[in-house]
Design a protein around this motif. Structure first.
Motif, mmCIF file in Angstrom:
data_model
loop_
_atom_site.group_PDB
_atom_site.id
_atom_site.type_symbol
_atom_site.label_atom_id
_atom_site.label_comp_id
_atom_site.label_asym_id
_atom_site.label_seq_id
_atom_site.Cartn_x
_atom_site.Cartn_y
_atom_site.Cartn_z
ATOM 1 N N GLN A 15 -11.614 15.187 -9.501
ATOM 2 C CA GLN A 15 -12.015 15.311 -8.098
ATOM 3 C C GLN A 15 -10.996 14.601 -7.219
ATOM 4 O OE1 GLN A 15 -16.001 14.068 -7.192
ATOM 5 N NE2 GLN A 15 -15.770 14.371 -4.995
ATOM 6 N N LEU A 16 -10.653 15.237 -6.115
ATOM 7 C CA LEU A 16 -9.729 14.660 -5.142
ATOM 8 C C LEU A 16 -10.516 13.919 -4.070
ATOM 9 C CD1 LEU A 16 -6.932 14.323 -3.798
ATOM 10 C CD2 LEU A 16 -7.315 16.551 -2.702
ATOM 11 N N LYS A 18 -9.702 12.708 -0.745
ATOM 12 C CA LYS A 18 -8.645 12.910 0.235
ATOM 13 C C LYS A 18 -8.550 11.728 1.198
ATOM 14 C CE LYS A 18 -5.517 15.675 1.998
ATOM 15 N NZ LYS A 18 -4.294 15.958 1.219
ATOM 16 N N CYS A 177 -2.501 19.262 -9.498
ATOM 17 C CA CYS A 177 -3.107 18.204 -8.680
ATOM 18 C C CYS A 177 -2.116 17.678 -7.642
ATOM 19 C CB CYS A 177 -3.613 17.083 -9.571
ATOM 20 S SG CYS A 177 -4.870 17.614 -10.758
ATOM 21 N N ALA A 179 -0.910 16.130 -4.083
ATOM 22 C CA ALA A 179 -1.513 15.018 -3.346
ATOM 23 C C ALA A 179 -0.583 14.578 -2.227
ATOM 24 C CB ALA A 179 -1.793 13.847 -4.284
ATOM 25 N N ASP A 183 -3.976 9.620 -0.989
ATOM 26 C CA ASP A 183 -5.012 10.338 -1.738
ATOM 27 C C ASP A 183 -5.272 9.645 -3.075
ATOM 28 O OD1 ASP A 183 -5.034 12.213 0.271
ATOM 29 O OD2 ASP A 183 -3.981 13.768 -0.882
ATOM 30 N N TRP A 185 -6.868 10.803 -6.870
ATOM 31 C CA TRP A 185 -7.465 11.761 -7.803
ATOM 32 C C TRP A 185 -8.233 10.975 -8.858
ATOM 33 C CZ3 TRP A 185 -8.206 16.889 -8.293
ATOM 34 C CH2 TRP A 185 -7.461 17.769 -7.490
#
Length: 225
Positions: A15-16, A18, A177, A179, A183, A185
């Protein structure tokens, strides 16, 4: 983390978050400022300025705690970088070792290795399924700068034998992924992942931290950060 987000993370394994780091990015930069950030990978321990950021209610640790709860604690940290001088790649694999204070012969734990002078051991795989790994991005990671590749959902297949890796990746597919600086992750620790060389190399500093929410058996102790 909402119930829907938790369910998505459980299924997807990634899951990111942000911009989660932006409020303390300068503080994190300062905590790491004395390190040789040009190295490909630097294992971190004993950096006092990092600890307030990584605890369960710190700006980094809170992301791990959203899955593991208030007992989440950082148990290993590595600062990765890629550049023109250190433009490395890494084949598909699972992370299968933990870092501990001292070697103790405990059933189910082994083999043992020494990495950068620190004790590492492969624990029972079930322990890894109760851990998470986060990557806090200090630099932008566009598609041209070697973002992490993952096989979504591959953490649900348990310990994946080397000969079965391609089959599991084909079943799960791959995700890239990307970024931006600031951010975070979050990943299930056993997820299959890889990293290619950067097509357009630039500084790509990533602080990777493993988290657990339980103690180890038989007198083994996490080394921690």
């Amino acid at each position: 983390m909402t119930e829907d987000a938790a369910n998505d993370f459980a299924a997807y394994g990634a899951q990111l978050f942000k911009g989660e780091l932006k409020s303390c990015l300068d503080t994190l930069e300062a905590a790491l400022s004395t390190l040789r950030q040009s190295e490909a990978g630097l294992r971190l321990h004993g950096i006092e300025a990092l600890r307030p950021l990584l605890v369960h209610d710190g700006c980094v640790g809170a992301v791990a705690a959203s899955v593991l709860g208030a007992f989440a604690k950082p148990v290993r940290a590595i600062l990765f970088n890629k550049s023109e001088e250190t433009n490395w790649s890494l084949a598909w694999h699972q992370d299968r070792t933990i870092c501990v204070k001292d070697r103790r012969e405990i059933p189910g734990f082994g083999p043992w290795t020494i990495k950068s002078g620190l004790n590492h051991v492969a624990p029972p795989f079930d322990l890894l399924t109760r851990m998470v790994t986060l990557r806090a991005h200090l630099d932008d990671v566009p598609a041209t700068n070697a973002p992490l590749l993952i096989a979504p959902g591959s953490h649900l297949y348990g310990r994946v034998a080397v000969n079965d890796t391609d089959k599991i990746i084909a079943l799960c597919g791959t995700a890239v992924c990307v970024a931006e600086a600031g951010d975070i992750w979050l990943y299930a620790t056993p997820i299959l992942h890889a990293s290619e060389k950067a097509a357009i190399p630039a500084s790509r500093r990533v602080l990777q931290v493993d988290y657990a929410a339980e103690e180890l058996p038989g007198g083994l102790e996490w080394l921690g950060v």
